[in-house]
Design an enzyme around this catalytic site. Structure first.
Site, PDB file in Angstrom:
ATOM      1  N   LYS A  69       0.812  -1.226   0.000  1.00 20.61           N
ATOM      2  CA  LYS A  69       0.000   0.000   0.000  1.00 20.61           C
ATOM      3  C   LYS A  69       0.847   1.278   0.000  1.00 20.61           C
ATOM      4  CE  LYS A  69      -4.031  -2.099   2.199  1.00 20.61           C
ATOM      5  NZ  LYS A  69      -5.027  -2.051   3.280  1.00 20.61           N
ATOM      6  N   ASP A 106     -10.208   2.204   2.711  1.00 18.83           N
ATOM      7  CA  ASP A 106     -10.281   1.424   3.951  1.00 18.83           C
ATOM      8  C   ASP A 106     -11.078   2.160   5.033  1.00 18.83           C
ATOM      9  OD1 ASP A 106      -8.835  -0.820   3.112  1.00 18.83           O
ATOM     10  OD2 ASP A 106      -6.919   0.123   3.591  1.00 18.83           O
TER      11      ASP A 106
END
Ligand code: ATR
Length: 278
Positions: A69, A106
């Site tokens: 990420k 997220d």
């Protein structure tokens, strides 16, 4: 890649157990979108080249999972504000001009699971967030956008909680704490440590739970209740949820970004829950 279809995928290493292909297949079926979505094992020492090659060959979008990420954050041409704040990208989207947008869904996935699926309000609540790693950093901005009365970040390594609290201080009332300092009950406790992975628990004083009132959420999920949720329910927590809904909701946000249509997450979450139990 499947010829003739819009190509999507998830980059990770390892990636074999990813539920993302199933989630996006169900979303595509439900919304009548024609697309392919595959789990793609990216090399640990060559993520950027792997991702660039996927998009050069026509890939339209991708999810990014552990451990890439932060590398995805460095790769893109443009960042959403929430990805910028998170310091990490979990969703890539290729524009028509070839430029890559990096987003992070997220946090909004967590917030949707808490507020829409569970129906819990965040406004004016005293929230305790456990951990100060990437998972917690990724959700701070969307949580603070809901105006909690106070958000305390507690971490085993206090300095990491302090750094995060400083970084997000302009967005709301964020404080850093050691676990042992916590002697007051909270309205909501969110476990963002990786302790549950090892079946471990952050060393929390029982005083953080007010029986019949405090709600608890573990960003991890498993077939059985997580160690954190078992601990919380033994102390009388009003409700406990795990992170399976967050997984589905972050995927729904990515799907919306790519396809312009929001899938109904409820039947997909029910299917995943049934598979997990089976
Ligand atoms: P992630 O990307 O999943 O957040 P990470 O960045 O490695 O992973 O962060 C893991 C978090 O879980 C950290 O906050 C870590 O605490 P430290 O910063 O002190 O290392 C926390 N953590 C992991 N195992 C833990 C345990 N057994 N008890 C308490 N905290 C734990």
């Amino acid at each position: 890649m499947v010829a003739g279809l819009d190509q999507y995928g998830v980059f990770g290493n390892p990636i074999g157990h990813s539920k993302s292909p199933l989630i996006h297949r169900l979303f595509a079926e439900q919304t009548g979108q024609t697309m392919s979505y595959e789990a793609l094992l990216a090399p640990l020492d060559g993520f950027a080249d792997f991702a660039r090659d996927f998009f050069a060959r026509g890939g339209r979008g991708a999810n990014v999972t552990v451990p890439f990420k932060e590398q995805a954050f460095a790769l893109v041409n443009q960042l959403s504000e929430r990805a910028e704040r998170a310091g990490a990208v979990n969703t890539l989207c290729r524009h028509a001009d070839g430029k890559l947008l990096g987003d992070n869904t997220d946090g909004v996935g967590l917030v949707r699971d808490l507020t829409v699926n569970a129906g819990w309000s965040l406004a004016d609540q005293r929230i305790l967030l456990l951990g100060a790693g990437g998972a917690v950093r990724g959700v701070l901005q969307p949580l603070l956008a809901h105006k909690p009365r106070e958000l305390v970040i507690a971490n085993r390594t206090l300095s990491k909680a302090e750094t995060l609290a400083q970084h997000f201080a302009d967005l709301g009332p964020v404080l850093a704490s050691e676990f042992a300092w916590l002697q007051q009950p909270f309205d909501l406790i969110i476990n963002g440590t990786s302790a549950s992975l090892a079946g471990e628990l952050p060393p929390l004083p029982a005083a953080v739970i007010k029986p019949g009132h405090t709600r608890c959420y573990d960003m991890m999920y498993s077939a059985e209740p997580t160690a954190f949720n078992r601990w919380a329910s033994d102390l009388g927590a009003a409700a406990c949820m795990d992170g399976l809904g967050m997984l589905v909701e972050q995927a729904a946000e990515a799907f919306l970004l790519w396809r312009g249509v929001r899938p109904d997450s409820a039947p997909v979450l029910a299917e995943l829950r049934a598979q997990l139990a089976g």
